[in-house]
Design an enzyme around this catalytic site. Structure first.
Site, mmCIF file in Angstrom:
data_model
loop_
_atom_site.group_PDB
_atom_site.id
_atom_site.type_symbol
_atom_site.label_atom_id
_atom_site.label_comp_id
_atom_site.label_asym_id
_atom_site.label_seq_id
_atom_site.Cartn_x
_atom_site.Cartn_y
_atom_site.Cartn_z
ATOM 1 C CG HIS A 76 -1.907 -0.909 1.078
ATOM 2 N ND1 HIS A 76 -2.184 -1.630 2.461
ATOM 3 C CD2 HIS A 76 -2.707 -1.383 0.316
ATOM 4 C CE1 HIS A 76 -3.034 -2.637 2.426
ATOM 5 N NE2 HIS A 76 -3.435 -2.489 0.999
ATOM 6 N NE ARG A 131 -2.822 -8.325 -3.755
ATOM 7 C CZ ARG A 131 -3.417 -9.041 -3.005
ATOM 8 N NH1 ARG A 131 -2.972 -9.748 -1.866
ATOM 9 N NH2 ARG A 131 -4.703 -9.409 -3.210
ATOM 10 C CE LYS A 179 -12.367 -6.756 4.845
ATOM 11 N NZ LYS A 179 -11.264 -6.072 4.149
ATOM 12 C CB SER A 229 -4.558 -6.212 4.565
ATOM 13 O OG SER A 229 -4.246 -5.162 4.143
#
Length: 160
Positions: free
Chosen positions: A16, A91, A40, A129
């Site tokens: 990030h 990614r 979440k 993450s």
């Protein structure tokens, strides 16, 4: 030109940070949009995530980066900010498929909204993450995935 880099940033990773730095060199203003997502099971609260990012951008002296939190649809946040450009990091190929569909939805919901994709630096391309949270839950060493500040804050979370 202004751009929004949205995400939950829970926790902020080296990947990030790399994307934020690169965006700050490309755009006049970068807004890091921290998503409020109560559904979440977050490791860090919204205030903690914002504080972590603020500390990082101050440390890196990124004067054209601001942090704002938002709830709900990204398109509503973008409209509110008057911005029609969003950045997403990729990614791997599976990220592209997922992000492409979201970008298409967003452009349909907000005419003229464009999404640009930045490829992750290969040395960070495996970091997520969720992966960092998983390693931390089992007392693994997260120092090669996050800054020293984030590592310390993670350790505090799991010590309590």
């Amino acid at each position: 030109m202004k751009i929004i880099y949205p995400g939950s940033f829970d926790p902020l990773t080296l990947g990030h940070i790399d994307i934020i730095k690169r965006l700050s060199r490309m755009f006049d203003e970068v807004i890091v949009g921290v998503l409020i997502n109560d559904s979440k099971n977050n490791l860090f609260t919204l205030d903690e995530r914002v504080d972590i990012i603020k500390k990082q951008i101050e440390e890196d002296e990124l004067k054209n980066v601001t942090i704002k939190s938002f709830d709900g649809l990204l398109v509503n946040f973008a409209k509110m900010e008057g911005i029609k450009l969003v950045a997403r990091g990729l990614r791997e190929v599976t990220d592209y498929e997922y992000e492409k569909n979201i970008a298409m939805f967003n452009s349909k919901l907000y005419d003229g909204l464009e999404t640009i994709f930045l490829l992750s630096n290969p040395k960070f391309s495996y970091i997520s993450s969720s992966g960092v949270r998983e390693v931390a839950r089992f007392n693994g060493d997260v120092s090669s995935f996050v800054s020293e500040d984030v590592k310390s804050r993670i350790e505090e979370k799991f010590d309590n």
